[in-house]
Design an enzyme around this catalytic site. Structure first.
Site, PDB file in Angstrom:
ATOM      1  N   GLU A 110       0.799  -1.137  -0.009  1.00 13.36           N
ATOM      2  CA  GLU A 110       0.096   0.015  -0.067  1.00 13.36           C
ATOM      3  C   GLU A 110       0.668   1.345   0.154  1.00 13.36           C
ATOM      4  OE1 GLU A 110      -1.253   2.898   3.054  1.00 13.36           O
ATOM      5  OE2 GLU A 110      -1.974   0.931   4.013  1.00 13.36           O
ATOM      6  N   GLU A 183      10.200   2.355   2.362  1.00 13.04           N
ATOM      7  CA  GLU A 183       8.739   2.299   2.818  1.00 13.04           C
ATOM      8  C   GLU A 183       8.568   1.074   3.696  1.00 13.04           C
ATOM      9  OE1 GLU A 183       6.329   4.448   2.803  1.00 13.04           O
ATOM     10  OE2 GLU A 183       8.099   5.826   1.624  1.00 13.04           O
TER      11      GLU A 183
HETATM   12 ZN    ZN Z   1       0.853   2.653   6.850  1.00 14.37          ZN
END
Ligand code: ZN
Length: 1039
Positions: A110, A183
């Protein structure tokens, strides 16, 4: 463009205007409100539009919308459009993501898809779009079994731009290795440029999840789901367990994308007034036309039902604010329910669950909360419909370990009693009344609420439209009750009393919890390090530098679509208001709005005469005032009346800054309420009784309420730590700051914890009637009403009655602080104030002797992450520099702080903001750093002073600021800036023009003038773990 849309709407116009009825004059908004729905009703089942086929068209009058269900022919992608005359249009796409391990693969994915895509290869297009758009919402969520990407905007061009970026990001992301590193997780030198500094784990999701699991409620909920549904995807942590995240590889991430982010596994949702055809065309052309159908294997099988109950015990970190370590255990009993795709059964069970736990008249409140064993219900109490099989959970937190058995026993006994006796009719009526209000009350986030409401059921192939047809479900529910008076009792028997799929979960604090977590992380790190060759280490060093280089040299983002400053409306629409003076000399603001048959009543009362020593207890007074009984009603009867007649009555302490003086503020209490038109007399009668005859006698019940308030406050710290840091950092900067800390800061949390642990609570209870005497009169009151035009006159009559009943104090009370300034609220466009100026007066407190001073506070909490805030005293709202600082805050956030604090520093968030009352704050959220972050704040200020930003950067910051300034306002909240802060439309327009005018020179000038060291007073606060550097520095106060 708009080909089909035009054809459809013509037909609608004919139907609306051609009926021979009177011209548009009356019910103007009504007519408008049917337009989008009518247009959507013209679609024919079987009709083919841009690669999609229409499968179903359904009117849902109870929610004022038309639902259109479609499917994409070539890929099987599902699509739901909800046409509604709401300009805040929303899009979302969701994928069924069902991980089978706790590496956090859906969550890291995501994040990573938002790091650049085929058409928009620049890094982080998502964050960049925040500054190139007038979006009212942009985000992405990873749930247990789906991942959703929603956005909303009121501007059609913006909608197309955002849709293009969202489609490209989700279907054609770059998924570069460096993005995964940034990330997800990576091994990197603590100082990436120094190969001799130790190697550690870094990564945004890695840190985010470490932060998330400092929240004991989250730990409990996670275990609960894992253990109650152990057979498939619900047995893992979809967000990622920090100890498992380092097992994920980049290859696995790409594989997960290929199998899950495919149209055949996708559900598209659009909502609002924009025509459907344009959406379909764009989605088909830009994404779906490039795919073939696949068979996604993402179905979640039904959970196997147990043949006997199970039991587990887990541990968590200690509650840092609780003094009594022996009362920190949580226990709950949970029952597996049918699949959520059975929409009517789900509806019934969620109603049943509300009857069981909601309010002081519910059986579980009586049995558990009032037992005094704990402080509040256990996390996730009630009906949970977010997993394929729903479940119900009930229990207590804040109990002694030895009481686990007692709580279990109470749960069983309560279920037996309900099976035997059922519920009172009045409680069922109150519940159905609540549903009616929920359907009528309009929020500005309705699109988002709808997509979240249907997401889980739709995700498992349930019918989302059926779910929305609340009217049908209500009718069926009433019918079932009528035919079988034991209807609900039989459900209790079936799903609770005779259910073997029953889990008892308990959780107790372990003093060594965080040490053990750290220990396990260190071991994991050791394991990773041992397997590294010299060559690997060299690569890690090089990659660290490469990432740093990428972060330092932002790539060109001109490929992204953008609105221009000229796309922003130059003027704002004005809000029509009337201000009248009642017989009791109370000013009342009336605002006629299309409220769907609801009335919104508010009152504000000043605290100027309240003795100082009572001020810390005002928040508590507010929390309990509508919960202790009034007049002839005891607290149970009162709760019942509130549920039967209103949509809620709340009371909250307020500190309002002034628009032109930083050291003037209004202190008071806001009373807010809503009800259906027909119930206004009853609601105002309740307010009369609460104002005139509140009861402060029920000591036992008071104790229960205090404990709940205290528990809620301390549970909220992990989520709101940055706000507590902000309030503390600004405490000594303005004269209102201290009161903010008293009402909303860590001081308040600590006070409430202390009160909750008192053995004799009478001295606190005795303060309440004293507060009442100063507060609950017409002396320093103003009121506001938002209702439909027809309801304004009846509302005015009811209000006169109420004010006459309340009356004024017999003898005049004097303000405690000698300096009170009376300030007339300026009139409003369209409003007809009294001939001699506005009757609305604000009584502002000032302190001419106040001098701001610097203060640095460290609140030691046992979390592994920090919340850092540095606040600066600047200028009030009407000062032109206020507008510059507002733009500057946005500019610093997007062009400097986001990169430094989030991307490089690994914090979950960080930025700068300017509050209405002129406090400029730099902050970080769930931050692995503390002192380093303060240094980053310093660099951010230097950056701003150097003026190293372009006109494009400034324009982007303006767009971003205006997307908040022009955010939609619900009919219930129109006119509130005027009522609460005394801001007229003219003042807001003037501020708007100042915002438009902000220039490069003004920005650098403002940075020099206010932010530099030695210019204005700064305040600092950190919430976080023990810190060696801080404890050695005597300029810090450690609490
Ligand atoms: Zn998150």
């Amino acid at each position: 463009m708009w080909r089909c849309g035009g054809r459809q709407s013509l037909g609608v116009l004919r139907r609306l205007n051609g009926g021979g009825s009177s011209p548009a004059q009356p019910r103007v908004w009504r007519e408008k409100s049917d337009d989008a729905c009518e247009r959507a009703l013209q679609y024919q089942v079987g009709e083919k539009i841009h690669g999609f086929t229409i499968n179903q068209v359904t009117s849902v009058p109870e929610l004022f919308l038309t639902a259109v269900k479609l499917s994409h022919d070539a890929t099987g992608a599902r699509y739901l459009h909800l046409a509604r005359e709401d300009t805040n249009n929303l899009f979302s796409v969701q994928f069924r993501t069902t991980p089978m391990d706790s590496t956090g693969v859906p969550h890291i994915l995501e994040h990573t898809v938002l790091c650049g895509s085929e058409k928009y290869p620049c890094r982080d297009p998502f964050f960049k779009m925040l500054n190139r758009s007038l979006s009212t919402f942009m985000n992405a969520f990873t749930a247990s079994d789906y991942t959703m990407y929603p956005f909303s905007t009121q501007n059609p061009k913006d909608f197309q731009n955002l849709l293009s970026v969202y489609l490209d990001a989700t279907f054609f992301p770059c998924l570069r290795e460096l993005d995964f590193w940034q990330e997800g997780w990576r091994l990197e030198h603590e100082d990436p440029s120094d190969p001799h500094s130790p190697l550690i784990f870094k990564g945004v999701v890695f840190n985010e999840m470490k932060g998330a699991f400092t929240d004991n409620e989250k730990i409990f909920s996670q275990h609960l789901q894992n253990k109650l549904l152990p057979d498939h995807t619900y047995s893992v942590v979809s967000g990622g367990d920090p100890l498992c995240i380092p097992e994920l590889s980049w290859e696995q991430l790409k594989q997960f994308h290929a199998t899950h982010y495919h149209p055949s596994n996708a559900r598209f949702f659009t909502y609002g007034s924009f025509p459907l055809e344009q959406h379909l065309k764009q989605i088909h052309e830009e994404a779906l036309s490039r795919f073939q159908k696949i068979e996604p294997s993402t179905t979640v099988p039904a959970q196997n039902r147990w043949d006997k109950p199970r039991e587990f015990q887990v541990t968590c970190g200690p509650d840092s604010l609780a003094r009594d370590a022996s009362k920190q255990t949580t226990v709950s009993v949970s029952f597996l329910l049918p699949e959520i795709t059975d929409t009517y059964e789900g509806f019934t069970l969620s109603l049943l669950s509300t009857l069981l736990i909601s309010g002081p008249n519910s059986p579980f409140y009586k049995a558990l909360i009032e037992s005094g064993l704990g402080t509040d219900f256990s996390p996730n109490s009630g009906y949970n419909g977010h997993t394929k099989d729903a479940y119900f959970s009930i229990g207590l937190q804040g109990i002694e370990e030895k009481d686990i058995e007692t709580v279990r026993h109470l749960v069983d006994r309560t279920i037996d009693e309900v099976v035997e006796k059922g519920f009172e009719d009045d409680r069922i009526e109150a519940l159905l009344h609540k549903m009616e209000i929920q359907m009528k009350h309009q929020s500005t986030r309705f699109g988002l609420e709808l997509t979240s409401y249907i997401a889980s059921c739709w995700n498992h192939d349930g019918d989302p439209v059926e779910l929305l047809q609340l009217g049908d479900q209500l009718t069926r529910f009433r019918q079932c009750l009528k035919e079988n008076p034991r209807y609900l009792q039989e459900k209790m028997e079936q799903y609770f009393q005779n259910n073997q799929h029953k889990l008892t979960l308990s959780m107790k604090p372990d003093e060594m919890y965080y040490e053990k977590q750290t220990q396990m992380e260190t071991e994991k790190l050791q394991q990773k390090l041992e397997s590294l060759s010299e060559e690997d280490k060299q690569k890690i060093y090089e990659k660290g530098l490469e990432l740093l280089d990428q972060q330092n040299n932002p790539p060109d983002d001109s490929c992204l679509p953008a609105l221009k400053v000229s796309d922003i409306e130059p003027t704002m629409p004005c809000t029509e208001l009337e201000v009248a003076t009642s017989a009791e000399a109370v000013p009342v603001q009336y605002c006629a709005q299309p409220t769907n048959g609801m009335v919104y009543f508010r009152a504000f009362c000043s605290l100027n005469t309240l003795p100082e020593e009572l001020r810390p207890y005002v928040p508590l007074f507010c929390s309990v005032l509508t919960k202790l009984g009034c007049g002839i009603l005891d607290y149970r009867e009162q709760a019942q009346q509130i549920d039967l007649k209103t949509g809620g009555m709340t009371v909250s302490p307020q500190v309002f800054g002034d628009d032109s003086d930083l050291d003037a503020y209004e202190q008071g209490v806001l009373f807010s309420s809503l009800c259906l038109d027909r119930n206004l007399p009853d609601m105002m009668h309740l307010w009369s009784e609460i104002f005139n005859n509140p009861s402060f006698e029920e000591e036992e019940h008071f104790k229960v309420l205090v404990k709940m308030v205290a528990q809620e406050l301390s549970n909220g710290i992990p989520d709101s730590g940055h706000q507590y840091a902000f309030v503390r950092a600004s405490r000594t900067l303005t004269s209102a700051g201290d009161l903010e800390e008293t009402f909303n800061g860590m001081d308040q949390v600590r006070l409430m914890k202390r009160v909750a642990e008192m053995t004799d609570i009478k001295p606190v209870l005795r303060k309440l009637p004293r507060i009442k005497k100063h507060l609950l009169t017409c002396d320093n009151m103003r009121c506001s009403v938002n209702a439909t035009p027809q309801q304004i006159a009846p509302a005015a009559r009811e209000l006169e009655n109420f004010l006459r009943n309340v009356g004024r104090s017999k003898k005049e009370l004097r303000p405690v602080r000698p300096h009170v300034v009376e300030k007339a609220v300026p009139g409003h466009c369209g409003g007809s104030s009294d001939s001699d100026g506005s009757p609305m007066i604000r009584k502002l407190v000032t302190d001419p002797t106040f001098t701001p001073c610097q203060m640095k506070t460290h609140f030691q909490l046992p979390f592994p992450v920090n919340y850092v805030a540095e606040s600066v005293r600047t200028v009030p709202y009407t000062d032109p520099d206020h507008a510059s600082l507002k733009i500057l805050a946005r500019l610093m956030t997007s062009k400097f702080l986001h990169t430094e604090i989030r991307e490089k520093g690994g914090a979950y968030g960080g930025g700068a903001r300017l509050s209405y009352n002129g406090i400029f704050t730099l902050y970080s959220y769930r931050d692995p750093n503390s002192i380093e972050t303060l240094q980053t704040f310093g660099k951010a200020i230097d950056w701003a002073k150097s003026g190293k930003f372009t006109q494009q950067d400034i324009d982007e910051a303006k767009l971003s600021v205006f997307s908040a300034v022009d955010g939609p306002v619900a009919p219930s909240d129109k006119g509130m800036d005027h009522f609460l802060f005394g801001l007229s439309d003219e003042m807001k327009q003037a501020h708007r023009e100042q915002l438009f005018a902000v220039s490069h020179d003004q920005l650098t000038a403002a940075s020099h003038e206010y932010l530099g060291v030695g210019k204005s007073t700064h305040g600092l606060a950190i919430l976080g773990p023990e810190n060696v550097k801080i404890s050695k520095d005597p300029s810090w106060v450690i609490r």
